[in-house]
Enzyme design. Structure first.
Site, PDB file in Angstrom:
ATOM      1  CG  ASP A 159      -1.924  -1.169   1.186  1.00 33.67           C
ATOM      2  OD1 ASP A 159      -1.770  -2.109   0.558  1.00 33.67           O
ATOM      3  OD2 ASP A 159      -3.103  -0.947   1.814  1.00 33.67           O
ATOM      4  CE  LYS A 227      -5.457   2.155   2.305  1.00 36.49           C
ATOM      5  NZ  LYS A 227      -4.260   1.420   3.007  1.00 36.49           N
ATOM      6  CE  LYS A 263      -7.175  -1.091   2.346  1.00 34.65           C
ATOM      7  NZ  LYS A 263      -5.672  -1.688   3.037  1.00 34.65           N
TER       8      LYS A 263
END
Length: 327
Positions: A159, A227, A263
């Site tokens: 991430d 995300k 996400k």
């Protein structure tokens, strides 16, 4: 999430090769995307949030939401013991009910990947934050070393955070190149790569137009997931922001044939909230995204509420928060 994807570009992206040849061409493309009607987006998100799901559909949604959770701890006080306990919970969220599914992943700092992997093995993905999380302010050498170290430690997913300062200053090609280089740093010796989730920190992007631009930029650069947030800045995930990102992945697949995951992370705390997001996924992107391979919740407290609601539906009794371990 599959972890055997190659690092090569998808054929459908060839039509966009000229877009990323210079700052000028990339800026022209991103600013040429359709503008977001903020009032309309907020109204649509609010309307979808009123949908009611009951009985068997709700039970299915609760199990799906559990399977979509990236169970997360990203604190300076994290210890090997804490993340091992979290990993055990990820495998068996409700030890009293073996039918309860595992979560999608455990998300930790890179130096703790090995501790999680020792518990979950290959049964649950291990995600590591990288690239000078959460600020993204470091030299590129440091960011890439951070990424490679986490991948070498066994991370299935990375991430990363974009440099919001560069993005807001209009240095789009710099951000694009950083994502490309980070994706290359996710490569393993066997030719596969850890999946790359690109975090925008939407609370700092200021407008929904910027969210749409960041979404397309990241997807063109090779993100596997986009995300919303680090969870360290407010506002974090919101329904309107996620709506715009879902529209982006839908339109990107229509244009290129490449499917990208989404996400939302930060601030999603209740089963009711999670179900609102699932309704939005179905209505905006489509049911192809109703799968942990394509939609995740970044959360620490959400799982317990999902478990409480699930227990109520399966036993008819409501168990308070003390029934489940605190994360």
């Amino acid at each position: 999430m599959p972890t055997t994807a190659s690092t090569g570009p998808a054929p459908g992206l060839a039509a966009y090769a000229d877009v990323t040849t210079s700052d000028a061409t990339l800026r022209r493309f991103l600013h040429g995307l359709p503008g977001v009607d903020q009032v309309g987006a907020e109204a649509r998100a609010a309307g979808l949030g009123t949908r009611s799901i009951k009985t068997s559909a709700k039970a299915w949604a609760l199990d799906l939401a559990i399977r979509m959770v990236d169970l997360t701890t990203l604190e300076g006080q994290d210890t090997p013991g804490k993340v091992r306990a979290l990993a055990a919970k990820a495998l068996r969220p409700d030890p009293a009910d073996p039918t309860c599914p595992s979560v999608a992943a455990v998300c930790v700092y890179g130096d703790l990947v090995g501790d999680v992997k020792a518990i979950v093995g290959d049964q649950v993905n291990v995600a590591a934050v990288a690239t000078a999380f959460p600020s993204g302010r470091a030299s590129m050498d440091v960011k890439l070393a951070d990424t490679r170290d986490a991948v070498a430690g066994g991370a299935d997913e990375i991430d990363m955070v974009i440099d919001r300062g560069a993005f807001l200053a209009g240095h789009y090609l710099q951000v694009f190149d950083e994502i490309v280089e980070t994706r290359e740093a996710c490569a393993r010796p066997d030719g596969t790569h850890a999946h790359l989730k690109v975090i925008f920190e939407t609370g700092e992007l200021q407008t929904l137009d910027n969210v749409r631009r960041a979404s397309w930029l990241a997807m063109l650069a090779g993100a596997d997931f986009i995300k919303t947030s680090t969870g360290k800045v407010q506002p974090a995930a919101t329904l309107p922001v996620t709506l715009v990102m879902l529209e982006a992945v839908r339109d990107f697949r229509e244009a290129t044939g490449v499917q990208i995951g989404v996400k939302p992370a930060g601030g999603i705390r209740t089963a009711k909230d999670a179900i609102k997001y699932l309704v939005m996924v179905n209505e905006i992107a489509g049911d192809d995204w109703l799968d942990p391979d394509w939609f995740r919740f970044g959360a620490s407290t959400l799982l317990n509420d999902l478990l409480m609601q699930r227990t109520k539906m399966t036993t008819g009794r409501y168990s308070g928060p003390d029934y489940f371990t605190l994360d």
